[in-house]
Write a protein that holds these residues in place. Structure first.
Motif, PDB file in Angstrom:
ATOM      1  N   LEU A  31      15.126  43.949  21.852  1.00  0.00           N
ATOM      2  CA  LEU A  31      15.837  44.636  20.936  1.00  0.00           C
ATOM      3  C   LEU A  31      15.428  45.985  20.713  1.00  0.00           C
ATOM      4  CD1 LEU A  31      16.806  41.953  18.603  1.00  0.00           C
ATOM      5  CD2 LEU A  31      17.607  42.099  20.560  1.00  0.00           C
ATOM      6  N   SER A  32      16.437  46.982  20.559  1.00  0.00           N
ATOM      7  CA  SER A  32      16.218  48.176  20.119  1.00  0.00           C
ATOM      8  C   SER A  32      16.965  48.642  19.117  1.00  0.00           C
ATOM      9  CB  SER A  32      16.632  49.349  21.411  1.00  0.00           C
ATOM     10  OG  SER A  32      15.895  48.862  22.612  1.00  0.00           O
ATOM     11  N   CYS A  33      16.576  49.564  18.231  1.00  0.00           N
ATOM     12  CA  CYS A  33      17.156  50.299  17.204  1.00  0.00           C
ATOM     13  C   CYS A  33      16.829  51.781  17.048  1.00  0.00           C
ATOM     14  CB  CYS A  33      16.744  49.613  15.990  1.00  0.00           C
ATOM     15  SG  CYS A  33      17.257  50.303  14.189  1.00  0.00           S
TER      16      CYS A  33
ATOM     17  N   ALA B 203       5.503  34.466  10.111  1.00  0.00           N
ATOM     18  CA  ALA B 203       4.883  33.287  10.591  1.00  0.00           C
ATOM     19  C   ALA B 203       5.399  32.949  12.176  1.00  0.00           C
ATOM     20  CB  ALA B 203       4.548  32.433   9.765  1.00  0.00           C
ATOM     21  N   SER B 204       6.736  32.839  11.926  1.00  0.00           N
ATOM     22  CA  SER B 204       7.700  32.310  12.929  1.00  0.00           C
ATOM     23  C   SER B 204       7.611  33.175  14.364  1.00  0.00           C
ATOM     24  CB  SER B 204       9.033  31.924  12.708  1.00  0.00           C
ATOM     25  OG  SER B 204       9.677  33.109  12.062  1.00  0.00           O
ATOM     26  N   ALA B 205       7.462  34.559  14.113  1.00  0.00           N
ATOM     27  CA  ALA B 205       7.490  35.463  15.219  1.00  0.00           C
ATOM     28  C   ALA B 205       5.975  35.757  15.703  1.00  0.00           C
ATOM     29  CB  ALA B 205       8.203  36.685  14.517  1.00  0.00           C
ATOM     30  N   LYS B 206       4.911  35.571  15.008  1.00  0.00           N
ATOM     31  CA  LYS B 206       3.895  36.032  15.290  1.00  0.00           C
ATOM     32  C   LYS B 206       3.266  35.257  16.683  1.00  0.00           C
ATOM     33  CE  LYS B 206       1.121  36.953  11.727  1.00  0.00           C
ATOM     34  NZ  LYS B 206       0.244  36.736  10.742  1.00  0.00           N
ATOM     35  N   GLY B 207       2.934  36.080  17.541  1.00  0.00           N
ATOM     36  CA  GLY B 207       2.225  35.488  18.685  1.00  0.00           C
ATOM     37  C   GLY B 207       3.481  35.538  19.782  1.00  0.00           C
ATOM     38  N   ARG B 208       4.742  35.747  19.373  1.00  0.00           N
ATOM     39  CA  ARG B 208       5.869  35.513  20.316  1.00  0.00           C
ATOM     40  C   ARG B 208       6.614  36.945  20.246  1.00  0.00           C
ATOM     41  NH1 ARG B 208      10.209  32.360  19.772  1.00  0.00           N
ATOM     42  NH2 ARG B 208      10.038  32.294  17.539  1.00  0.00           N
ATOM     43  N   PHE B 209       6.811  37.563  19.179  1.00  0.00           N
ATOM     44  CA  PHE B 209       7.541  38.860  19.048  1.00  0.00           C
ATOM     45  C   PHE B 209       6.362  40.013  18.864  1.00  0.00           C
ATOM     46  CE2 PHE B 209      11.366  36.639  17.318  1.00  0.00           C
ATOM     47  CZ  PHE B 209      11.573  35.752  18.153  1.00  0.00           C
ATOM     48  N   THR B 210       6.762  41.201  19.427  1.00  0.00           N
ATOM     49  CA  THR B 210       6.048  42.215  19.271  1.00  0.00           C
ATOM     50  C   THR B 210       6.952  43.489  18.860  1.00  0.00           C
ATOM     51  OG1 THR B 210       4.485  41.608  20.757  1.00  0.00           O
ATOM     52  CG2 THR B 210       4.422  43.792  20.172  1.00  0.00           C
TER      53      THR B 210
ATOM     54  N   ASP C 226       8.737  54.306  19.046  1.00  0.00           N
ATOM     55  CA  ASP C 226       8.814  55.502  19.646  1.00  0.00           C
ATOM     56  C   ASP C 226       9.100  56.503  19.077  1.00  0.00           C
ATOM     57  OD1 ASP C 226       8.723  57.602  21.451  1.00  0.00           O
ATOM     58  OD2 ASP C 226       9.229  56.484  23.171  1.00  0.00           O
ATOM     59  N   ASN C 227       8.315  57.234  18.146  1.00  0.00           N
ATOM     60  CA  ASN C 227       8.717  58.125  17.170  1.00  0.00           C
ATOM     61  C   ASN C 227       9.361  59.260  17.942  1.00  0.00           C
ATOM     62  OD1 ASN C 227       8.169  56.685  14.847  1.00  0.00           O
ATOM     63  ND2 ASN C 227       5.900  57.498  14.839  1.00  0.00           N
ATOM     64  N   ALA C 228       9.057  59.508  19.073  1.00  0.00           N
ATOM     65  CA  ALA C 228       9.485  60.880  19.664  1.00  0.00           C
ATOM     66  C   ALA C 228      10.999  60.495  20.046  1.00  0.00           C
ATOM     67  CB  ALA C 228       8.808  61.200  20.961  1.00  0.00           C
ATOM     68  N   LYS C 229      11.333  59.194  20.299  1.00  0.00           N
ATOM     69  CA  LYS C 229      12.808  58.812  20.464  1.00  0.00           C
ATOM     70  C   LYS C 229      13.509  58.320  19.309  1.00  0.00           C
ATOM     71  CE  LYS C 229      11.853  57.619  25.262  1.00  0.00           C
ATOM     72  NZ  LYS C 229      11.954  56.532  26.214  1.00  0.00           N
ATOM     73  N   ASN C 230      12.447  58.330  18.126  1.00  0.00           N
ATOM     74  CA  ASN C 230      13.401  57.550  16.922  1.00  0.00           C
ATOM     75  C   ASN C 230      13.807  56.406  17.193  1.00  0.00           C
ATOM     76  OD1 ASN C 230      12.674  59.778  15.168  1.00  0.00           O
ATOM     77  ND2 ASN C 230      14.717  60.488  15.151  1.00  0.00           N
ATOM     78  N   THR C 231      13.187  55.471  17.903  1.00  0.00           N
ATOM     79  CA  THR C 231      13.416  54.059  18.223  1.00  0.00           C
ATOM     80  C   THR C 231      12.569  53.144  18.000  1.00  0.00           C
ATOM     81  OG1 THR C 231      14.752  55.180  19.987  1.00  0.00           O
ATOM     82  CG2 THR C 231      14.214  52.844  20.148  1.00  0.00           C
ATOM     83  N   VAL C 232      12.882  51.931  17.607  1.00  0.00           N
ATOM     84  CA  VAL C 232      12.124  50.817  17.168  1.00  0.00           C
ATOM     85  C   VAL C 232      12.496  49.819  18.018  1.00  0.00           C
ATOM     86  CG1 VAL C 232      11.416  49.176  15.231  1.00  0.00           C
ATOM     87  CG2 VAL C 232      11.913  51.595  14.811  1.00  0.00           C
ATOM     88  N   TYR C 233      11.592  49.057  18.524  1.00  0.00           N
ATOM     89  CA  TYR C 233      11.852  47.754  19.229  1.00  0.00           C
ATOM     90  C   TYR C 233      11.428  46.553  18.839  1.00  0.00           C
ATOM     91  CZ  TYR C 233      12.149  51.879  22.683  1.00  0.00           C
ATOM     92  OH  TYR C 233      12.618  53.038  23.218  1.00  0.00           O
ATOM     93  N   LEU C 234      12.025  45.419  19.282  1.00  0.00           N
ATOM     94  CA  LEU C 234      11.527  44.233  19.050  1.00  0.00           C
ATOM     95  C   LEU C 234      11.467  43.301  20.392  1.00  0.00           C
ATOM     96  CD1 LEU C 234      10.493  42.199  16.819  1.00  0.00           C
ATOM     97  CD2 LEU C 234      12.676  41.346  16.784  1.00  0.00           C
ATOM     98  N   GLN C 235      10.348  43.067  21.065  1.00  0.00           N
ATOM     99  CA  GLN C 235      10.012  42.467  22.174  1.00  0.00           C
ATOM    100  C   GLN C 235      10.025  40.912  21.735  1.00  0.00           C
ATOM    101  OE1 GLN C 235       9.935  43.415  25.468  1.00  0.00           O
ATOM    102  NE2 GLN C 235      10.234  41.159  25.807  1.00  0.00           N
ATOM    103  N   MET C 236      10.946  40.276  22.269  1.00  0.00           N
ATOM    104  CA  MET C 236      10.908  38.814  21.956  1.00  0.00           C
ATOM    105  C   MET C 236      10.638  38.033  23.106  1.00  0.00           C
ATOM    106  SD  MET C 236      14.057  38.803  19.219  1.00  0.00           S
ATOM    107  CE  MET C 236      15.418  38.836  20.516  1.00  0.00           C
TER     108      MET C 236
END
Length: 117
Positions: free
Chosen positions: A19-21, A56-63, A67-77
């Motif tokens: 996911l990207s934001c 707790a449910s995300a730890k180990g699976r999600f990251t 990227d501040n240069a792109k003003n974007t936050v990611y959620l790798q699931m």
């Protein structure tokens, strides 16, 4: 301030999505999920300098990353489970505990993640 989340979709259990934001500058950002009929709940957050925090449910699976240069936050699931099925929201933190929805003042429109078994 407008936030917009992208990247949801349908995936089989064990699969992955990113996911990207589009964030509003270098603010502390959070990711929340809301399953049908359930309250919105904290998934992950990241500070302006990149320090990650996870439920707790995300730890180990999600990251969570940014990227501040792109003003974007990611959620790798990764290793997605059917119980991860929900609408995922990104939000900009304002004040207070970053695990609580009331601490965020701007929210994206949400992106639907569906994990089939």
């Amino acid at each position: 301030v407008q936030l917009q989340a992208f990247g949801g979709g349908l995936v089989q259990a064990g699969g992955y999505l990113r996911l990207s934001c589009a964030a509003s500058g270098r603010t502390f950002m959070g990711w929340f999920s809301q399953a049908p009929g359930k309250d919105r709940k904290f998934v992950a957050a990241i500070s302006s300098s990149g320090d990650p925090y996870y439920a707790a449910s995300a730890k180990g699976r999600f990251t969570v990353s940014r990227d501040n240069a792109k003003n974007t936050v990611y959620l790798q699931m990764n290793s997605l489970k059917p119980e991860d099925t929900a609408v995922y929201y990104c939000a900009s933190h304002y004040s207070g505990s970053f695990t609580e929805t009331r601490s965020y003042n701007y929210w994206g429109q949400g992106t639907l993640v569906t994990v089939s078994s």
